[in-house]
Write a protein that holds these residues in place. Structure first.
Motif, short mmCIF file in Angstrom:
data_model
loop_
_atom_site.label_atom_id
_atom_site.label_comp_id
_atom_site.label_asym_id
_atom_site.label_seq_id
_atom_site.Cartn_x
_atom_site.Cartn_y
_atom_site.Cartn_z
N LEU A 1 -45.46 -40.67 4.66
CA LEU A 1 -46.14 -41.99 3.07
C LEU A 1 -47.45 -42.30 3.20
CD1 LEU A 1 -42.31 -42.72 3.05
CD2 LEU A 1 -43.45 -41.20 1.53
N SER A 2 -47.82 -42.54 4.67
CA SER A 2 -49.04 -43.87 4.15
C SER A 2 -49.98 -42.52 4.83
CB SER A 2 -48.83 -44.77 5.95
OG SER A 2 -47.58 -44.22 6.99
N ASP B 1 -52.11 -46.35 1.38
CA ASP B 1 -50.81 -47.45 2.17
C ASP B 1 -50.76 -47.33 3.48
OD1 ASP B 1 -48.69 -47.49 -0.14
OD2 ASP B 1 -49.54 -45.16 -0.39
N TYR B 2 -51.76 -47.14 4.24
CA TYR B 2 -51.83 -47.57 5.58
C TYR B 2 -52.52 -48.90 5.91
CZ TYR B 2 -51.28 -47.05 10.63
OH TYR B 2 -52.27 -47.64 11.57
N GLN C 1 -50.21 -55.73 -2.13
CA GLN C 1 -49.51 -54.55 -1.30
C GLN C 1 -51.04 -54.57 0.50
OE1 GLN C 1 -50.99 -51.88 0.61
NE2 GLN C 1 -49.76 -50.07 -1.26
N ALA D 1 -52.66 -52.58 2.38
CA ALA D 1 -53.48 -51.86 2.38
C ALA D 1 -54.03 -51.59 1.59
CB ALA D 1 -52.75 -50.14 2.56
N SER D 2 -54.01 -51.33 0.06
CA SER D 2 -54.62 -50.97 -0.68
C SER D 2 -55.51 -52.16 -1.73
CB SER D 2 -53.88 -50.50 -2.05
OG SER D 2 -52.96 -51.08 -2.69
N ASP E 1 -40.73 -49.12 -2.53
CA ASP E 1 -41.96 -48.37 -1.72
C ASP E 1 -41.97 -48.53 0.14
OD1 ASP E 1 -43.69 -50.18 -1.83
OD2 ASP E 1 -44.77 -49.16 -2.89
N HIS F 1 -43.96 -50.63 0.88
CA HIS F 1 -44.64 -52.09 1.35
C HIS F 1 -43.15 -53.13 0.78
CE1 HIS F 1 -48.10 -50.27 1.93
NE2 HIS F 1 -47.70 -49.34 0.85
#
Lengths: 792, 161, 262
Positions: free
Chosen positions: A704-705, A710-711, C175, C177-178, C238, C240
């Protein structure tokens, strides 16, 4: 006055000039005339049987040179594992084959199935899309405990189950540990996860294979921390190329952090395909590929028990850990949860009874191996978390609880088979408390509370073991490699010299720091010393760079070689000065005769060695070149005490780091500037693990990451500001068994910081009346918010 | 294939590119300017930052054809005319703002763009500006220090002993 | 990426002609589309690059209406609306990173309608009008769920018209990461109404939190939101954050946006 050269000087890095002007030479910058490009078709399922693979249509597409599948590698060795662990019953670990390209089955998302070599990367990718591939998807095992249940799907059909090994350490301690726990006044138990991480050096992996038809020589340019290890593993175990016909070059490498230690399928493939296609073959990983093909790190699930007597002395530690190996054994994977983890479970404390159990488990995930700290962060995290929990349960000061259990006499033999040579844990604790200004914390907490924030102070002590050695001992523990390091010192006729080292620099600054040592020894300017590394063709067999070993092991090898040089030059100087060798002194680049004003310069002695007209040829050979292999007699044991203050926003769960200090004992320090930089980087990765980074699979084994979307990589604004951040290494207890008295500094930050941060968060939450005694990493806002709400 | 012409580090260059050729590919492969790096494929790491018409952009997220007629500046053109390091580059060396060097070209180009718009940024502004530049080695501490120093502001010395 | 041709028209008319081809796709700033192309998740035969069309760029104000050309970058919006419409400038100044802001455009963002894009929250809260080469579309009608809009094939966003609020603010919870919004809330106060646009949170994409709008319309203060919450059902969950967490953040971010806008 700080020194301006030699050991202890913050010499500016000479390598910076090329990196700052765009003149670095990274592997992807290397292009061999006529090279082709490879694209790997990778599995998009975690577990499946390849029922059909037809490459005919794809092979006919424009530009395609050749398409390889597992069938092309049936006669080729698999990727070897470099460490064999023996389990608690005396059985060796299970070691399934690790093919270069999948053979019949795929076992993790990202496993290479076929490789398309074409004139351009675009053509290779287009053709890969045209490969007719059918995979019968099988159930995936992702959760380690589920993988060990009776009847669980097996990752490897030929193995009896998914248990790689069940390791007990030290098995003889087990009974005494059980007894101590049964008789304890208090036992604190904690179950926790050490989250799976992706190393993410900013340079993705690259391999360029080349083959010279005229000589039959193969060359591999690769992003490696240890080119000699790759040459040995790939040449001897995978491709069957004798080492004298194989050259491995690791030029400028853009960070490693462990994940570029290992031998990977892609580099074996490019070397193999270059010969098969009679054409250089290049592979450049995308970041997306890196997430599913670079070895991951950590991924332990642990239960730890700490037993204390009525006076709060630690009497026993018992742990049970599940360690994820992923689908295959990466190069050094089995050693990480065992010898790099179990041996550290004493920490800084004189706990008399310790027993560590580790179950290593195969799952349908990317292989897991060493990542910055490798086993030592996992050991520190569980121990320092359970100590803090015990302090909370007992209502005692976490600083004093640690202090009363500190090891204070050295050498100290732990119950987990290692002997600490030196250290001063009270000194680093004192320094840390001074830097964090613990006395002022209450006022700072009150200020935070006025803003509606919860403030916490977390502390942590740690020990690490660097420069893993000696070879004969680690051989008994299952290492299939030597753990020495090498150096050749080649002095030129006019006195400048070159050090060819087996250590590899990929950010650590060897090209600057190693000459500082030589400069100190001989008394010549640092710029007369050049460091050569990263090419098996011009460096002696060395084991490379990992485990904070370069200065302690590689530096020591260089010192030994330089000592041989100095001994020989003294003989020559004695001849030139017509004096006894014993009376010759070398200082500031001058040889002099003790008690006289007679002297000869370093350069003149070197010239005499190469123009040996006035020279004792009957006694010594001309020339000045010496090689040394240094095999340490013990690990080194850096230690430290870290503290941080966090603010938690109870409304959102957001944690911010308001203050962070580290007090490290690295023994002697060659270049303080570089050392501090290493600590900064390690702490950023540790804070990343504690707050941000998490490699997550779903129950089907889908990653998923899988990208930076997402990571969560730490960014500049995730980390403490300058005024709130101090790294200190003024506490120095020199290592007693290497010539420089150095211990290594590369991993300390990543080891010391995660428990510090989590302890601080728990302190903050409890200060707000939220009875939370555990939160798993990363302590993301959503997890912290959930913890607050579940506790309220 | 499309013919593109642009000015790179003050020199006019041209080449034939496919529609899907990224600016970074044109720089690295056609012009052999390999100082600009690619560290991700989601436009986040910033190793590929260059200036196009004076603005910082991610050269991995722009097609070469889109730079037609543009002034492009890369890390290779940043040093002083005599080859010595410019102020920002020198500050990165002085304050140990780099280790492996892979993210460094993008960091320097981002820093240059920041200081052009904001000659005396606060520390928070520097950190916020670097959101699109990921470094795995330094923990950013010395990068921030270097950029602040390059802007002429006082920062603590390295390895103060 | 798959192979494709690229065209760089300099007029809207030429762009529309180029887009008449079924397999052609418009390329705005490319900050989302190019990564998508790299993953081979889109396969246009031709990209029609809009960045060379001057008539799509620029910001103008007429009375209380601010018109922003579809090809205007986030960076330009952040700079040029800082005085006239600071809420929008604040939003634009935190999209992506500086390099992304120098390329990415408001038209591209609205055309893509990523459920975590920032502008849709502002467009909904303000009741903006999306202007295309052929018509004007009210924000309420324009956004039709994740990555879905009222745009037809080949239709180009030429401008966005914002009624400038008396005060406004956008608060983004990133979020990690992004750095896209896990939840982003834009609050806009007008003489006769208050708009609350929420992005990042819902599986249906951007939405107006009408209960909050009604409450704030009567009393533009954080206290007006007491007792109001959105349900976690239908919220994105999700790695996160869960739907419940996002729902909670909608309340917190709305309060903070009101505080920032006051």
């Amino acid at each position: 006055m700080p020194k301006d050269h030699g050991i202890g000087a913050s010499t500016k890095r000479r390598e910076d000039v090329r990196f700052l002007t765009g003149a670095g030479n990274y592997t992807d910058d290397i292009n061999v005339h006529g090279q082709a490009y490879v694209h790997f078709l990778r599995s998009d399922v975690a577990h499946g049987r390849i029922t059909n693979i037809d490459t005919a249509a794809a092979a006919a597409m424009p530009g395609v040179v050749r398409i390889f599948t597992g069938a092309d590698f049936e006669g080729v060795g698999g990727l070897p594992c470099g460490w064999q662990v023996t389990d608690k019953h005396g059985e060796v670990m299970k070691e399934p084959p690790h093919p270069v390209l999948a053979q019949g089955k795929v076992r993790h998302v990202g496993e290479p199935i076929a490789a398309v070599v074409a004139d351009t990367l675009q053509q290779a990718r287009d053709a890969a899309d045209a490969i007719d591939l059918d995979i019968e998807e099988l159930p995936a095992v992702v959760n380690m405990k589920a993988a060990l249940e009776e009847g669980a799907t097996k990752v490897h059909d030929d193995l009896s189950d998914n248990l790689c090994y069940d390791w007990g350490f030290v098995e003889e301690n087990k009974g005494a540990v059980e007894e101590a726990i049964a008789n304890a006044a208090h036992v604190t138990t904690l179950e926790l996860v050490n989250n799976r991480l992706v190393a993410n050096p900013m340079e993705p992996r690259v391999a360029v294979g080349d083959f010279n038809r005229a000589t039959g020589d193969s060359t591999l340019y690769t992003t490696s921390q240890n080119p000699h290890v790759i040459r040995l593993l790939m040449g001897a175990f995978v491709l069957g190329i004798p080492e004298h016909k194989l050259r491995v070059v690791a030029p400028d490498v853009g960070g490693g952090f462990g994940t570029k230690i290992f031998h990977y399928a892609e580099e074996a493939f490019c070397t193999f395909a270059a010969k098969a296609c009679n054409r250089a073959v290049k592979w450049t990983s995308t970041r997306s590929e890196a997430f599913m093909s670079d070895a991951h790190g950590r991924d332990h699930v642990t239960k730890i028990e700490l037993a204390l007597d009525a006076d709060n002395n630690f009497t026993a530690v018992r742990t049970e850990t599940y360690a994820n190996m992923g689908a295959y054994l990466s190069t050094f994977a089995p050693s990480v949860p065992t010898w790099l983890h179990g041996t550290l479970m004493a920490g800084n404390y004189k706990t008399p009874n310790i027993y560590v159990n580790v179950k290593a488990v195969f799952t349908n995930t990317v292989p897991v191996d060493a990542y910055r700290g490798a086993g030592r962060p996992e050991a520190t995290y569980q121990l320092e978390r359970v100590i803090d929990k015990a302090a909370r349960e007992l209502g005692v000061d976490p600083v004093e609880l640690r202090r009363q259990n500190f090891i204070t006499e050295f050498p100290y033999a732990t119950p987990v088979a290692v002997e600490y040579d030196t250290g001063d844990y009270h000194a680093t604790m004192d320094k840390m408390l001074e830097l964090i200004d613990r006395d002022g914390f209450a006022a700072r907490r009150a200020e935070s509370e006025k803003k509606g924030k919860l403030r916490g102070l977390g502390i942590n002590c740690f020990i690490e073991a660097c420069g893993i050695a000696p070879s004969n001992l680690v051989g008994q523990l299952g290492a299939r490699a030597g753990l020495y390091e090498s150096a050749t010192v080649r002095v030129n006729a006019t006195g400048g010299l070159v050090v060819m080292t087996g250590s590899h620099s990929h950010g650590q600054g060897h090209e600057t720091a190693f000459p500082q040592v030589i400069s100190e020894m001989i008394g010549i300017p640092e710029d007369q010393v050049e460091i050569v590394h990263g090419d098996t063709a011009n460096t002696p067999m060395g084991m490379g760079t990992y485990g904070s070993r370069s200065i302690a092991v590689g530096g020591s090898a260089m010192v030994r070689a330089a000592e041989k040089i100095i001994a020989k030059t003294k003989k020559i100087a004695a001849h030139l000065l017509e004096a006894a060798e014993a009376d010759i002194e070398l200082k500031d680049g001058q040889f002099s005769v003790a008690g006289t004003d007679k002297s000869v310069a370093w350069g003149d002695v070197c010239l005499a060695a190469y123009v040996p007209h006035n020279y004792p040829l009957e006694d010594i050979e001309p020339g000045l070149e010496e090689t040394a292999f240094y095999d340490p007699s013990n690990f080194t044991y850096p230690a430290g005490a870290y503290a941080c203050e966090v603010e938690v926003d109870p409304e959102t769960g957001v944690t911010t780091i308001e203050k962070f200090v580290s007090a490290d004992d690295f023994g002697n320090v060659v270049n303080p500037m570089i050392v501090e930089g290493q600590v900064h980087g390690g702490i950023a990765q540790g804070i990343g693990q504690a707050l941000l980074e998490n490699c997550v699979y779903d129950e089907n084994g889908q990653l998923l990451s899988a990208s930076y979307m997402d990571y969560a990589m730490p960014r500049a604004d995730d980390l403490p500001e300058m005024a709130a951040y101090t790294v200190d290494h003024s506490c120095q207890t020199p290592c007693t068994h290497n010539p420089l008295g150095v211990k290594g500094c590369g991993e300390a930050g990543a080891i010391g910081s995660p428990p510090t941060v989590i302890n601080a968060i728990l302190d903050a939450l409890n200060s707000g009346g939220h009875k939370v005694d555990h939160i798993d990493m990363p302590a993301s806002p959503s997890r912290v918010w959930a913890a607050i709400n579940n506790a309220s | 294939m499309t013919k593109v012409t642009m000015t790179v580090n003050g020199k006019s260059v041209s080449g034939d590119v496919a529609g899907n050729t990224l600016l970074v590919e044109f720089l690295r492969s056609d012009l052999h300017l390999t100082g600009t790096h690619v560290g991700c494929d989601t436009s986040q790491c910033g190793a590929c930052v260059v200036h196009v018409n004076g603005a910082a952009v991610k050269s991995c997220t722009m097609f070469a054809a889109e730079a037609e007629g543009a002034e492009v500046a890369t890390i290779e053109g940043q040093a002083n005319a005599d080859g010595s390091l410019n102020t920002i580059q020198q500050a990165f060396q002085d304050y140990h703002g780099l280790q492996c060097g892979f993210c460094t070209p993008g960091m320097v180009m981002s820093a240059a763009a920041l200081l052009k718009d904001n000659p005396k940024p606060s520390e928070q502004e520097v950190r916020a500006y670097l959101q699109g530049n990921i470094c795995r080695c330094t923990g950013y501490h010395n990068i921030v220090r270097a950029i602040m120093a390059a802007s002429g502001q006082e920062v603590p010395a390295v390895a103060a002993e | 990426m798959y192979s494709f041709d690229i065209e760089r028209p300099t007029t809207l008319a030429d762009a529309l002609a180029a887009l008449a081809d079924d397999e052609a796709q418009a390329l705005g700033g490319g900050q989302t589309l190019i990564p998508t192309l790299k993953q081979r998740l889109a396969s246009p035969s031709k990209l029609v690059c809009l960045s060379g069309i001057e008539e799509l760029k620029g910001i103008s104000r007429d009375g209380d209406t601010l018109t922003i050309g579809g090809g205007t970058t986030h960076g330009t919006i952040a700079r040029e609306t800082a005085e006239g419409f600071p809420g929008l400038a604040g939003l634009a100044s935190k999209i992506g990173d500086p390099a992304v802001r120098n390329r990415g455009t408001i038209g591209g963002s609205l055309a893509n309608n990523d459920p975590s894009a920032c502008y849709p929250a502002a467009a909904m809260a303000c009741g903006a009008t999306i202007v295309t080469n052929s018509r004007e579309i009210a924000a309420d009608d324009y956004f039709q769920g994740m990555f879905a809009t009222a745009l037809e094939e080949g239709e180009i966003i030429t401008a966005v018209k914002f009624p400038v609020p008396e005060s406004s603010a956008y608060i983004k919870f990133e979020q990690p990461a992004s750095r896209f919004p896990l939840v982003g809330v834009f609050v806009a106060k007008y003489a006769d109404r208050v708009g609350v646009g929420v992005t990042g949170a819902s599986e249906e994409g951007v939405f107006r939190w009408t209960e909050a709008e009604a409450a704030l319309g009567g009393n533009f203060a954080e206290s007006a939101l007491e007792g109001l919450s959105v349900s976690g059902d239908g919220m994105i969950g999700d790695l996160h954050g869960t739907g419940a967490y996002r729902a909670h953040l909608v309340g917190v971010m709305t309060r903070r946006a009101v505080a920032a806008a006051r």
